[in-house]
Design a protein around this motif. Sequence first.
Motif, PDB file in Angstrom:
ATOM      1  N   UNK A 116       0.805  -1.216   0.000  1.00 53.75           N
ATOM      2  CA  UNK A 116       0.000   0.000   0.000  1.00 53.75           C
ATOM      3  C   UNK A 116       0.838   1.266   0.000  1.00 53.75           C
ATOM      4  N   UNK A 117       0.514   2.199   0.919  1.00 60.73           N
ATOM      5  CA  UNK A 117       1.255   3.456   0.979  1.00 60.73           C
ATOM      6  C   UNK A 117       2.624   3.292   1.633  1.00 60.73           C
ATOM      7  N   UNK A 118       2.980   2.065   2.025  1.00 62.49           N
ATOM      8  CA  UNK A 118       4.366   1.799   2.401  1.00 62.49           C
ATOM      9  C   UNK A 118       5.306   2.094   1.243  1.00 62.49           C
ATOM     10  N   UNK A 119       4.727   2.266   0.060  1.00 64.18           N
ATOM     11  CA  UNK A 119       5.503   2.657  -1.120  1.00 64.18           C
ATOM     12  C   UNK A 119       6.303   3.930  -0.868  1.00 64.18           C
ATOM     13  N   UNK A 120       5.776   4.861  -0.068  1.00 68.08           N
ATOM     14  CA  UNK A 120       6.486   6.124   0.156  1.00 68.08           C
ATOM     15  C   UNK A 120       7.865   5.883   0.764  1.00 68.08           C
ATOM     16  N   UNK A 121       7.970   4.878   1.625  1.00 67.35           N
ATOM     17  CA  UNK A 121       9.251   4.523   2.257  1.00 67.35           C
ATOM     18  C   UNK A 121      10.255   4.030   1.212  1.00 67.35           C
ATOM     19  N   UNK A 122       9.853   3.078   0.387  1.00 72.54           N
ATOM     20  CA  UNK A 122      10.791   2.527  -0.597  1.00 72.54           C
ATOM     21  C   UNK A 122      11.039   3.516  -1.731  1.00 72.54           C
ATOM     22  N   UNK A 123      10.070   4.401  -1.978  1.00 70.09           N
ATOM     23  CA  UNK A 123      10.255   5.412  -3.030  1.00 70.09           C
ATOM     24  C   UNK A 123      11.394   6.355  -2.664  1.00 70.09           C
ATOM     25  N   UNK A 124      11.486   6.736  -1.400  1.00 70.07           N
ATOM     26  CA  UNK A 124      12.575   7.600  -0.945  1.00 70.07           C
ATOM     27  C   UNK A 124      13.923   6.914  -1.142  1.00 70.07           C
ATOM     28  N   UNK A 125      13.988   5.645  -0.790  1.00 69.32           N
ATOM     29  CA  UNK A 125      15.238   4.892  -0.931  1.00 69.32           C
ATOM     30  C   UNK A 125      15.619   4.746  -2.400  1.00 69.32           C
ATOM     31  N   UNK A 126      14.650   4.389  -3.224  1.00 70.24           N
ATOM     32  CA  UNK A 126      14.924   4.225  -4.653  1.00 70.24           C
ATOM     33  C   UNK A 126      15.400   5.526  -5.278  1.00 70.24           C
ATOM     34  N   UNK A 127      14.700   6.608  -5.005  1.00 65.42           N
ATOM     35  CA  UNK A 127      15.074   7.886  -5.601  1.00 65.42           C
ATOM     36  C   UNK A 127      16.462   8.315  -5.158  1.00 65.42           C
ATOM     37  N   UNK A 128      16.784   8.051  -3.907  1.00 68.31           N
ATOM     38  CA  UNK A 128      18.110   8.406  -3.399  1.00 68.31           C
ATOM     39  C   UNK A 128      19.195   7.588  -4.107  1.00 68.31           C
ATOM     40  N   UNK A 141       9.274  -4.568  -5.141  1.00 71.83           N
ATOM     41  CA  UNK A 141       7.997  -5.275  -5.188  1.00 71.83           C
ATOM     42  C   UNK A 141       6.968  -4.453  -4.417  1.00 71.83           C
ATOM     43  N   UNK A 142       5.864  -4.133  -5.106  1.00 74.54           N
ATOM     44  CA  UNK A 142       4.821  -3.303  -4.497  1.00 74.54           C
ATOM     45  C   UNK A 142       3.497  -4.049  -4.555  1.00 74.54           C
ATOM     46  N   UNK A 143       2.944  -4.347  -3.390  1.00 73.45           N
ATOM     47  CA  UNK A 143       1.700  -5.089  -3.315  1.00 73.45           C
ATOM     48  C   UNK A 143       0.529  -4.215  -2.927  1.00 73.45           C
ATOM     49  N   UNK A 144      -0.632  -4.503  -3.488  1.00 70.83           N
ATOM     50  CA  UNK A 144      -1.844  -3.781  -3.146  1.00 70.83           C
ATOM     51  C   UNK A 144      -3.069  -4.642  -3.351  1.00 70.83           C
ATOM     52  N   UNK A 164      18.798   0.265 -15.985  1.00 70.56           N
ATOM     53  CA  UNK A 164      18.966  -1.178 -16.191  1.00 70.56           C
ATOM     54  C   UNK A 164      19.068  -1.951 -14.883  1.00 70.56           C
ATOM     55  N   UNK A 165      19.502  -1.293 -13.806  1.00 72.61           N
ATOM     56  CA  UNK A 165      19.678  -1.996 -12.526  1.00 72.61           C
ATOM     57  C   UNK A 165      18.408  -2.003 -11.674  1.00 72.61           C
ATOM     58  N   UNK A 166      17.317  -1.422 -12.180  1.00 71.41           N
ATOM     59  CA  UNK A 166      16.066  -1.363 -11.425  1.00 71.41           C
ATOM     60  C   UNK A 166      15.028  -2.289 -12.057  1.00 71.41           C
ATOM     61  N   UNK A 167      14.455  -3.172 -11.241  1.00 70.80           N
ATOM     62  CA  UNK A 167      13.357  -4.018 -11.694  1.00 70.80           C
ATOM     63  C   UNK A 167      12.154  -3.766 -10.796  1.00 70.80           C
ATOM     64  N   UNK A 168      11.018  -3.470 -11.411  1.00 73.39           N
ATOM     65  CA  UNK A 168       9.795  -3.174 -10.673  1.00 73.39           C
ATOM     66  C   UNK A 168       8.775  -4.283 -10.902  1.00 73.39           C
ATOM     67  N   UNK A 169       8.228  -4.821  -9.802  1.00 72.28           N
ATOM     68  CA  UNK A 169       7.254  -5.907  -9.893  1.00 72.28           C
ATOM     69  C   UNK A 169       6.016  -5.536  -9.070  1.00 72.28           C
ATOM     70  N   UNK A 170       4.929  -5.137  -9.735  1.00 68.67           N
ATOM     71  CA  UNK A 170       3.675  -4.879  -9.024  1.00 68.67           C
ATOM     72  C   UNK A 170       2.904  -6.172  -8.805  1.00 68.67           C
ATOM     73  N   UNK A 171       2.262  -6.286  -7.645  1.00 70.98           N
ATOM     74  CA  UNK A 171       1.500  -7.489  -7.308  1.00 70.98           C
ATOM     75  C   UNK A 171       0.166  -7.055  -6.709  1.00 70.98           C
ATOM     76  N   UNK A 172      -0.947  -7.519  -7.269  1.00 73.46           N
ATOM     77  CA  UNK A 172      -2.248  -7.164  -6.714  1.00 73.46           C
ATOM     78  C   UNK A 172      -3.040  -8.416  -6.354  1.00 73.46           C
ATOM     79  N   UNK A 173      -3.945  -8.264  -5.410  1.00 68.94           N
ATOM     80  CA  UNK A 173      -4.736  -9.399  -4.933  1.00 68.94           C
ATOM     81  C   UNK A 173      -5.991  -9.607  -5.776  1.00 68.94           C
ATOM     82  N   UNK A 174      -6.550  -8.507  -6.301  1.00 69.94           N
ATOM     83  CA  UNK A 174      -7.778  -8.591  -7.085  1.00 69.94           C
ATOM     84  C   UNK A 174      -7.519  -7.983  -8.461  1.00 69.94           C
ATOM     85  N   UNK A 175      -7.553  -8.807  -9.506  1.00 73.68           N
ATOM     86  CA  UNK A 175      -7.207  -8.336 -10.846  1.00 73.68           C
ATOM     87  C   UNK A 175      -8.366  -8.537 -11.811  1.00 73.68           C
ATOM     88  N   UNK A 176      -8.504  -7.605 -12.759  1.00 77.41           N
ATOM     89  CA  UNK A 176      -9.469  -7.808 -13.831  1.00 77.41           C
ATOM     90  C   UNK A 176      -8.749  -8.414 -15.044  1.00 77.41           C
TER      91      UNK A 176
END
Length: 237
Positions: A116-128, A141-144, A164-176
């Motif tokens: 969820x909004x725990x993304x703000x924590x990892x976003x700061x680290x990634x941007x830095x 990995x970002x789950x929602x 190239x060194x960044x890999x983003x993996x979104x994961x959701x519980x309810x998908x269409x």
Amino acid sequence: MTIQCKVKSIEPLACNTYRILLHPEAPVKFKAGQYLTVVMGEKDKRPFSIASSPCRHQGELELHIGAAEHNAYAIEVVDELKKALENGLEISIEAPHGDAWIREDSERPLLLIAGGTGFSYVRSILDHCIAQNKANNIYLYWGGRDECQLYAITEMNDIAAKYANVKFVPVIEQADSNWQGKVGNVLAAINEDFESLDNYDIYIAGRFEMAGSAREQFTQNKGAKTERMFADAYSFI
């Protein structure tokens, strides 16, 4: 340290989530991954991760606050900040807090995990890391619950395409039927994707039970080192 701040802006991101920019009266020194508390009362101080990175926040502090109907704890803070913005009032914060900040001297690959909004924590680290041109491989990995909760998915896909060194993996519980990514639990996705986490620095933000489950699963099944797992939750559980 208590600091007075002006509320510069409040913007809806998606799904009852708001981006809030605070302008402190004095510069706030912090490390990527730390948090601040919004002072609601003498004994009522509510923590939120700082989404901006310390190396290029331009004097402002960015928060991402999820204020769904069932979450009075966050709704009350958003309402207080809206009142301050509308009336030109200042709010009080205390910062910085937390010891789950990035270990910049480490050359180990990074696994950043957000719920969820725990993304703000990892976003700061990634941007830095990006701003400092760190060459470590970074897996985020970002789950929602659903795609709507992953409010920065386009931005993250763009970053992963650019670096190239960044890999983003979104994961959701309810998908269409239009969803192309992983479906299910974010920790289960990581367990499936990694044979071993022995060599990783792991940073986690989400509910306490998620952080606890991650520590248990990854140390027992994937060889992760407890001392290389970082989360504010670990100060309490």
